[in-house]
Enzyme design. Structure first.
Site, mmCIF file in Angstrom:
data_model
loop_
_atom_site.group_PDB
_atom_site.id
_atom_site.type_symbol
_atom_site.label_atom_id
_atom_site.label_comp_id
_atom_site.label_asym_id
_atom_site.label_seq_id
_atom_site.Cartn_x
_atom_site.Cartn_y
_atom_site.Cartn_z
ATOM 1 N N LYS A 258 0.842 -1.201 0.000
ATOM 2 C CA LYS A 258 0.000 0.000 0.000
ATOM 3 C C LYS A 258 0.879 1.254 0.000
ATOM 4 O O LYS A 258 0.602 2.228 -0.693
ATOM 5 C CB LYS A 258 -0.924 -0.026 1.233
ATOM 6 N N HIS B 252 -19.552 11.555 -2.473
ATOM 7 C CA HIS B 252 -20.165 10.331 -1.951
ATOM 8 C C HIS B 252 -21.687 10.397 -2.159
ATOM 9 O O HIS B 252 -22.296 11.431 -1.885
ATOM 10 C CB HIS B 252 -19.842 10.194 -0.457
HETATM 11 C C1 GRF Z 1 -20.508 8.073 -7.650
HETATM 12 O O1 GRF Z 1 -21.787 7.688 -7.205
HETATM 13 C C2 GRF Z 1 -19.712 8.708 -6.537
HETATM 14 O O2 GRF Z 1 -20.503 9.419 -5.646
HETATM 15 C C3 GRF Z 1 -19.109 7.495 -5.860
HETATM 16 O O3 GRF Z 1 -18.786 6.624 -6.897
HETATM 17 C C4 GRF Z 1 -19.656 6.864 -8.005
HETATM 18 C C5 GRF Z 1 -18.788 7.130 -9.189
HETATM 19 O O4 GRF Z 1 -19.529 7.264 -10.361
HETATM 20 N N1 GRF Z 1 -17.975 7.875 -5.032
HETATM 21 P P1 GRF Z 1 -18.822 7.788 -11.674
HETATM 22 O O5 GRF Z 1 -17.617 6.886 -11.917
HETATM 23 O O6 GRF Z 1 -18.417 9.211 -11.445
HETATM 24 O O7 GRF Z 1 -19.851 7.660 -12.758
#
Ligand code: GRF
Length: 193
Positions: A56, A100
């Site tokens: 990591k 998120h």
């Molecule tokens: C989104 O729902 C974001 O909130 C989450 O992962 C998803 C990514 O979607 N963290 P994308 O790859 O931007 O279409």
């Protein structure tokens, strides 16, 4: 930084002409991420850094080196599906922010929309926040609520939230670029224009 579909990246790309930011580099931890194709189509430099076969620490050091070399000033996690360690956060060449698909601190982690639906909440939404070493636990910059409808399933709710994500992330980035986002301990103050 991305891992998959890249629709949030696309929203950032599409709004770039009217926004005070420039996307200088897209890093994926996954060669097959569709986000890479989106970046390439927009003429943005891409890099794939895979964690396979690395510690990591080594993986994160490679990310940091790559970000620094590109002269990045802020790191956006737009669907980057890995928890970053304290060392990465200490060495990152600027603030790290994440989007998120839930109204944090409710429903951190994976499948946030399904978690919200299963819990029975009537309002869901999305959050842009500074990243700390916890899981979706950093200081909240901006949030947008959406209603949960009677017949929603995870897919329909996710789509409604995603539409708002595509507005919220560029808007939050704009606020940061204009210096209007001030971190005060765990709280973020957004200064008026
Ligand atoms: C989104 O729902 C974001 O909130 C989450 O992962 C998803 C990514 O979607 N963290 P994308 O790859 O931007 O279409």
């Amino acid at each position: 930084m991305v891992s998959g579909r890249g629709s949030n990246l696309q929203a950032l790309i599409d709004k770039m002409p009217e926004m005070p930011y420039e996307i200088s580099l897209v890093i994926s931890d996954n060669t097959r991420a569709f986000a890479l194709q989106r970046a390439q189509a927009a003429g943005i430099q891409t890099r794939v850094i895979e964690p396979k076969g690395k510690s990591k620490t080594a993986f994160e050091q490679e990310l940091v080196d790559c970000l620094r070399t590109a002269g990045v000033e802020i790191v956006i996690l737009a669907g980057f599906m890995r928890l970053l360690g304290e060392e990465f956060l200490r060495q990152a060449p600027g603030p790290v922010i994440n989007i998120h698909p839930a109204l944090l601190p409710a429903f951190p982690g994976l499948h946030a929309q399904a978690q919200a639906l299963n819990y029975g909440v009537k309002v869901a939404g999305c959050t842009v926040h500074f990243v700390d070493a916890g899981m979706d636990s950093g200081p909240i910059i901006a949030q947008q609520a959406v209603p949960v409808l009677e017949n929603d399933d995870a897919e329909s709710l996710s789509a409604r939230i995603l539409e708002q994500e595509h507005q919220l992330l560029p808007t939050a980035l704009r606020l940061i670029a204009f210096g209007r986002v001030v971190l005060e301990g765990k709280k973020v103050r957004v200064l008026k224009e």
